[in-house]
Design a protein around this motif. Structure first.
Motif, short mmCIF file in Angstrom:
data_model
loop_
_atom_site.label_atom_id
_atom_site.label_comp_id
_atom_site.label_asym_id
_atom_site.label_seq_id
_atom_site.Cartn_x
_atom_site.Cartn_y
_atom_site.Cartn_z
N ARG A 1 -23.52 -26.10 -40.54
CA ARG A 1 -22.89 -26.90 -41.59
C ARG A 1 -23.37 -26.47 -42.98
N PHE B 1 -21.58 -23.35 -43.72
CA PHE B 1 -20.19 -23.65 -44.04
C PHE B 1 -20.04 -24.18 -45.47
N GLU B 2 -20.96 -25.03 -45.88
CA GLU B 2 -20.89 -25.61 -47.22
C GLU B 2 -21.44 -24.67 -48.28
N ASN B 3 -21.75 -23.43 -47.87
CA ASN B 3 -22.21 -22.39 -48.79
C ASN B 3 -23.54 -22.75 -49.46
N SER C 1 -27.14 -18.59 -46.85
CA SER C 1 -26.55 -17.38 -46.27
C SER C 1 -27.46 -16.85 -45.19
N ARG D 1 -15.45 -17.41 -44.77
CA ARG D 1 -16.88 -17.12 -44.84
C ARG D 1 -17.55 -17.47 -43.52
N LEU D 2 -17.17 -18.59 -42.95
CA LEU D 2 -17.74 -19.01 -41.67
C LEU D 2 -17.34 -18.05 -40.55
N LYS E 1 -15.02 -26.74 -38.76
CA LYS E 1 -14.62 -27.45 -39.97
C LYS E 1 -14.00 -28.81 -39.61
N ASP F 1 -8.57 -20.93 -45.78
CA ASP F 1 -9.42 -21.26 -46.92
C ASP F 1 -10.66 -20.38 -46.92
N ASP F 2 -11.21 -20.16 -48.12
CA ASP F 2 -12.38 -19.30 -48.24
C ASP F 2 -13.57 -19.83 -47.44
N ASP F 3 -13.75 -21.16 -47.37
CA ASP F 3 -14.89 -21.67 -46.62
C ASP F 3 -14.77 -21.34 -45.13
N ASP G 1 -19.42 -13.45 -51.59
CA ASP G 1 -18.16 -14.19 -51.76
C ASP G 1 -16.99 -13.24 -51.98
#
Length: 511
Positions: free
Chosen positions: A17, A20-22, A25, A98-99, A207, A93-95, A130
């Motif tokens: 999580r 996921f929430e950036n 890393s 990334r995940l 997500k 979506d970018d999130d 990113d």
């Protein structure tokens, strides 16, 4: 954003999580690099011996029987990716992207995929910087992995297609140059290792799980507000009732309601009233929300395992020098977990809408009709409850299980598929619908409680009302309500209510 070193395959759901929430890393240590290199060396040794191995020197799917010559192996990987870039629909979506990248890196780094460390490092650099591939959301059936969406990810690594750099879309080659990267040329087995796997389905399901957890917590607060707004009894939350039922989620949730309602002046004012029982939407909240919690805990366990699994094919076992073909790419576990999350989201919204319907019905709630001063002249909450009803019914349709669907592909070679990608993707729409429903209940219950003033609700529930009133004023007369609803929805998105339930709910859902 902090950088955290993890052991591949041992990342907790709470850590996922934060990823996921950036907020963090991923990096892996030197031992991981050694493991990856040993596995890649095993692939090269097998290749040098000329043995036919699926995905290394053969065609793919129904074409697995076609042997590929040594001097065509690199071209094979390139053509594989190009032919599989057939996604469509809105971009992920970018999130989520990334995940997906971090999930793929976590799987590849465990030393059974036969891929070069340089490829994994490129994935990690992209996510940390990113610089994210543009991946269409539709086109995967969730078996043989998420082939189409993952191919778009890999194509961007090869300089094909587009990427987003901190939200700005540009050609992939240009984006890679911004982080000092040249497009990569795939080696033996690397293409199939990168696009086989359940990472897109898993990212979307994860997500959805995180959203469902927040909705559950928020729904506990709005449900408790409704209890007090309607002068409901707290007896149904007595621990003894739930102990004899033996359902874990139910017992945990009942405890939350007791804590939320403790100290309410409104509750104290009607302890000796003549009412015997409340409607189910108030009385059975622990049973319904507890069952939702149990479903989310089950799904959380499946998703955490899948996030740390190796789901490409074939798999390399360097200790014996074998490459084994199997079916770990079949995403049935994720499909079923997503279906369980969908059930929970649908029910969280469904019982909330029933409480709203009760509150606007003066004959049941004891409150002014439609929660409106001067009802008749004012329509009050009449239509906003209709909005909730529409969204709840939409979620009922969306909650139909996806895992029972299948359609054969690849000339019947892939004759049973999971539909996990859609199963997980639809959770986003369901969560948006449910969030709006809870926002309506929050507004309605706050309005209902204000009819009991100067008596106040409990301190935590009064804090929930006060937080709402900072953005949404009390209802005095009919007004344009859509902006009020949007403000309440945005507050739920930022977890204004869910953080009020601070006690751990379910071991698998701890952050």
């Amino acid at each position: 954003m902090t950088k955290t070193q993890f052991q591949p395959g041992e990342i907790s759901l709470g850590d996922w999580r934060r990823i996921f929430e950036n907020k963090t890393s991923i990096e892996f240590g030197p031992k991981t690099i050694e493991t990856v290199k040993a596995c890649q060396a095993a692939v090269m040794e097998i290749l040098n011996k000329g043995r036919p191995v699926y995905g290394v020197n053969t065609g793919f799917g129904k074409l697995a029987h076609v042997k590929i010559e040594r001097d065509q192996i690199v071209e094979l990987q390139h053509r594989l990716i190009m032919s599989h870039c057939v996604g469509t629909g809105p971009l992920l979506d970018d999130d989520v992207v990334r995940l997906v990248i971090y999930l793929k890196a976590n799987a590849l780094s465990q030393g059974h995929s036969g891929i070069r460390w340089e490829v994994i490092k490129m994935l990690l650099d992209m996510a940390e910087s990113d610089v994210l591939p543009c991946i269409p959301s539709k086109g995967s059936v969730g078996a043989s992995g998420d082939l189409a969406p993952l191919s778009h990810m890999v194509a961007a690594m090869m300089g094909e297609g587009d990427m987003r750099v901190r939200g700005e879309k540009m050609p992939a080659s240009q984006a890679l140059a911004m982080i000092g990267r040249q497009p990569i040329e795939l080696g033996p087995k690397e293409g199939v290792a990168l696009i086989n796997g359940t990472q897109v389905s898993t990212a979307l399901a994860m997500k959805g799980l995180f959203a469902a957890e927040d909705l559950l917590r928020s729904g506990l607060v709005t449900g408790a507000l409704s209890v007090d707004a309607c002068k409901g009894s707290t007896t149904p939350f007595d621990a003894r009732i739930h102990a004899v039922r033996r359902q874990n989620g139910q017992q945990q949730v009942a405890g939350v309601y007791r804590r939320l309602l403790e100290g309410s002046q409104v509750r104290h004012s009607h302890i000796d009233c003549e009412k015997v029982q409340d409607p189910y939407c108030l009385r059975c909240q622990p049973q319904v929300m507890g069952a939702c919690l149990d479903q989310l805990e089950f799904a959380a366990g499946v998703i955490e395992k899948e996030a740390n699994s190796i789901s490409d094919n074939p798999l390399v076992f360097p200790d014996t020098g074998e490459i084994l073909s199997g079916g770990n790419f079949h995403a049935e576990p994720i499909a079923m977990a997503a279906d369980n999350i969908a059930l929970a989201i649908a029910e969280i919204g469904s019982i909330s809408e029933r409480r709203q319907a009760m509150m606007v019905d003066a004959s049941v709630s004891g409150l002014p009709a439609f929660l409106a001063p001067e009802s008749g002249l004012n329509s009050g909450f009449m239509m906003v409850q209709v909005t909730s009803a529409a969204l709840v019914s939409e979620n009922k349709a969306l909650a139909h299980p996806s895992s029972v669907d299948s359609i054969p592909t690849s000339a019947n070679q892939e004759d049973h598929v999971s539909m996990a990608t859609y199963a997980a993707r639809r959770l986003g729409d369901m969560a948006d619908n449910c969030r709006a429903v809870l926002a309506v209940e929050w507004m309605a219950a706050a309005q209902g409680l204000e009819f009991h003033l100067p008596l106040e609700t409990s301190p935590p529930l009064q804090a929930a009302v006060s937080a709402l009133r900072e953005q949404v004023p009390s209802f005095k007369r009919d007004r344009f309500m859509a902006p009020d609803l949007e403000k309440a929805i945005e507050m739920l998105k930022t977890n204004t209510l869910s953080t009020m339930v601070s006690e751990p709910i379910g071991a698998s859902l701890k952050n």
